[in-house]
Design an enzyme around this catalytic site. Structure first.
Site, PDB file in Angstrom:
ATOM      1  N   GLU A  44       8.753   0.018  12.755  1.00 36.27           N
ATOM      2  CA  GLU A  44       8.001   0.066  11.492  1.00 36.27           C
ATOM      3  C   GLU A  44       6.601   0.577  11.828  1.00 36.27           C
ATOM      4  O   GLU A  44       5.932   0.026  12.704  1.00 36.27           O
ATOM      5  CB  GLU A  44       7.895  -1.322  10.849  1.00 36.27           C
ATOM      6  CG  GLU A  44       7.154  -1.278   9.513  1.00 36.27           C
ATOM      7  CD  GLU A  44       6.787  -2.656   8.940  1.00 36.27           C
ATOM      8  OE1 GLU A  44       6.437  -2.717   7.755  1.00 36.27           O
ATOM      9  OE2 GLU A  44       6.829  -3.649   9.690  1.00 36.27           O
ATOM     10  N   ASN A  96      -1.455   4.586  17.413  1.00 33.94           N
ATOM     11  CA  ASN A  96      -1.462   5.408  16.205  1.00 33.94           C
ATOM     12  C   ASN A  96      -0.088   6.061  16.010  1.00 33.94           C
ATOM     13  O   ASN A  96       0.427   6.707  16.930  1.00 33.94           O
ATOM     14  CB  ASN A  96      -2.545   6.491  16.378  1.00 33.94           C
ATOM     15  CG  ASN A  96      -2.755   7.302  15.121  1.00 33.94           C
ATOM     16  OD1 ASN A  96      -1.900   7.354  14.232  1.00 33.94           O
ATOM     17  ND2 ASN A  96      -3.904   7.938  15.039  1.00 33.94           N
ATOM     18  N   ASP A 118      -0.686   3.217   3.497  1.00 34.02           N
ATOM     19  CA  ASP A 118      -1.936   3.516   2.776  1.00 34.02           C
ATOM     20  C   ASP A 118      -1.746   4.796   1.961  1.00 34.02           C
ATOM     21  O   ASP A 118      -1.303   5.814   2.508  1.00 34.02           O
ATOM     22  CB  ASP A 118      -3.087   3.702   3.775  1.00 34.02           C
ATOM     23  CG  ASP A 118      -3.367   2.424   4.562  1.00 34.02           C
ATOM     24  OD1 ASP A 118      -3.324   1.342   3.951  1.00 34.02           O
ATOM     25  OD2 ASP A 118      -3.597   2.505   5.779  1.00 34.02           O
ATOM     26  N   THR A 191       7.672  -7.527   2.600  1.00 35.24           N
ATOM     27  CA  THR A 191       6.464  -7.413   3.414  1.00 35.24           C
ATOM     28  C   THR A 191       5.358  -8.242   2.727  1.00 35.24           C
ATOM     29  O   THR A 191       5.523  -8.678   1.583  1.00 35.24           O
ATOM     30  CB  THR A 191       5.997  -5.945   3.519  1.00 35.24           C
ATOM     31  OG1 THR A 191       5.316  -5.582   2.331  1.00 35.24           O
ATOM     32  CG2 THR A 191       7.162  -4.990   3.759  1.00 35.24           C
ATOM     33  N   GLU A 192       4.240  -8.399   3.414  1.00 34.63           N
ATOM     34  CA  GLU A 192       3.112  -9.128   2.800  1.00 34.63           C
ATOM     35  C   GLU A 192       2.636  -8.421   1.518  1.00 34.63           C
ATOM     36  O   GLU A 192       2.425  -9.054   0.484  1.00 34.63           O
ATOM     37  CB  GLU A 192       1.908  -9.205   3.757  1.00 34.63           C
ATOM     38  CG  GLU A 192       2.018 -10.247   4.833  1.00 34.63           C
ATOM     39  CD  GLU A 192       2.603  -9.678   6.122  1.00 34.63           C
ATOM     40  OE1 GLU A 192       3.062  -8.511   6.121  1.00 34.63           O
ATOM     41  OE2 GLU A 192       2.611 -10.401   7.131  1.00 34.63           O
TER      42      GLU A 192
HETATM   43  N1  SAM Z   1       3.421  -2.755   6.056  1.00 38.28           N
HETATM   44  C1  SAM Z   1       2.524  -3.847   5.756  1.00 38.28           C
HETATM   45  C2  SAM Z   1       2.898  -4.480   4.436  1.00 38.28           C
HETATM   46  O1  SAM Z   1       3.681  -3.867   3.686  1.00 38.28           O
HETATM   47  O2  SAM Z   1       2.456  -5.602   4.152  1.00 38.28           O
HETATM   48  C3  SAM Z   1       1.062  -3.392   5.761  1.00 38.28           C
HETATM   49  C4  SAM Z   1       0.677  -2.385   4.710  1.00 38.28           C
HETATM   50  S1  SAM Z   1      -1.020  -1.836   4.865  1.00 38.28           S
HETATM   51  C5  SAM Z   1      -1.374  -1.179   3.300  1.00 38.28           C
HETATM   52  C6  SAM Z   1      -0.854  -0.351   5.845  1.00 38.28           C
HETATM   53  C7  SAM Z   1      -1.020  -0.587   7.328  1.00 38.28           C
HETATM   54  O3  SAM Z   1      -0.740   0.627   8.025  1.00 38.28           O
HETATM   55  C8  SAM Z   1      -2.446  -0.997   7.743  1.00 38.28           C
HETATM   56  O4  SAM Z   1      -2.399  -2.195   8.481  1.00 38.28           O
HETATM   57  C9  SAM Z   1      -2.942   0.185   8.588  1.00 38.28           C
HETATM   58  O5  SAM Z   1      -3.812  -0.205   9.626  1.00 38.28           O
HETATM   59  C10 SAM Z   1      -1.629   0.747   9.122  1.00 38.28           C
HETATM   60  N2  SAM Z   1      -1.702   2.177   9.482  1.00 38.28           N
HETATM   61  C11 SAM Z   1      -2.238   3.172   8.734  1.00 38.28           C
HETATM   62  N3  SAM Z   1      -2.132   4.350   9.377  1.00 38.28           N
HETATM   63  C12 SAM Z   1      -1.511   4.088  10.550  1.00 38.28           C
HETATM   64  C13 SAM Z   1      -1.123   4.901  11.653  1.00 38.28           C
HETATM   65  N4  SAM Z   1      -1.376   6.219  11.658  1.00 38.28           N
HETATM   66  N5  SAM Z   1      -0.503   4.324  12.701  1.00 38.28           N
HETATM   67  C14 SAM Z   1      -0.258   2.984  12.707  1.00 38.28           C
HETATM   68  N6  SAM Z   1      -0.614   2.159  11.690  1.00 38.28           N
HETATM   69  C15 SAM Z   1      -1.226   2.708  10.629  1.00 38.28           C
END
Ligand code: SAM
Length: 214
Positions: A44, A96, A118, A191-192
């Site tokens: 994920e 990343n 995001d 998910t959260e």
């Molecule tokens: N998936 C979780 C949920 O549904 O509750 C978290 C959603 S949150 C809006 C998006 C997450 O993606 C953030 O914690 C952010 O740091 C991470 N994220 C964004 N771009 C990313 C990247 N290029 N690589 C890894 N993580 C990333």
């Protein structure tokens, strides 16, 4: 995701090397060695606080899972959850998602999950969306032949953008739901963000798409 600075997070992630992969390059092409059992690997990207990935690992002991998260102050909460659950088939990686080809070879991954990524609504930020073409190229490069992406979001704009992006890339749309929580889909692990937004009445969109090998 709102970030609270946690200066101790980096040390904690290093301390729990049994749960957080410290040297992912070392497992490139041999990810079975990172787990108790060598079995299919699902990841994920943007795992947040880890509710989905740990829930999936608990429900599916015959699959290995890695939650990948950019922010150490966020992934440290996923680590707490993993310590509590003590799952042999679940690990975390603080990297990343754009750089995954450094850590995984073609065929290392059996499925990619993207949950509530995001949305980056401004056009000038399109390249940051996890369903932008350059990310799809990375996923295709590390997945098995005909590998799949499973994607959920509450954001209609991001969902529509992503369906177009998948389709332009030549992927097969295998399943699309415009209202997951009122559909017949079974076995959904929330998910959260999904819990938060659905409890406020937001509709959840979900799709399964597949790369087509030439
Ligand atoms: N998936 C979780 C949920 O549904 O509750 C978290 C959603 S949150 C809006 C998006 C997450 O993606 C953030 O914690 C952010 O740091 C991470 N994220 C964004 N771009 C990313 C990247 N290029 N690589 C890894 N993580 C990333």
């Amino acid at each position: 995701m709102r970030l609270r600075h946690k200066p101790w997070a980096k040390d904690k992630l290093q301390e729990y090397s049994n749960y957080v992969i410290q040297d992912p390059e070392a497992f490139r092409g041999n990810w079975g060695a990172a787990f108790e059992k060598s079995q299919p690997l699902h990841i994920e990207i943007g795992t947040g606080k880890g509710q989905f990935i740990t829930g999936m690992a608990k429900a599916n002991p015959d699959i290995n899972y890695i939650g990948i998260e950019l922010q150490e102050s966020v992934i440290v909460s996923a680590l707490d959850r993993l310590i509590d659950s003590d799952l042999p088939n679940c690990k975390l990686m603080n990297v990343n998602g754009a750089e995954l080809a450094k850590y995984f070879k073609s065929g290392d991954i059996h499925r990619v999950y993207l949950n509530f990524s995001d949305p980056w609504p401004k056009t000038r930020h399109e390249k940051r969306r996890l369903t932008f073409k350059s990310f799809l190229e990375v996923y295709e490069a590390i997945l098995v032949k005909n590998g799949e992406i499973h994607f959920k979001t509450d954001n209609q704009g991001l969902f529509e953008y992503s369906l177009v992006s998948f389709s332009h890339y030549g992927m097969l749309l295998k399943y699309v739901s415009l209202d997951l929580h009122n559909s017949e889909y079974e076995g959904n692990i929330m998910t959260e963000y999904e819990e938060k937004f659905s409890s406020r009445g937001s509709r959840i969109y979900r799709c399964e798409v597949q790369f087509i090998a030439e």
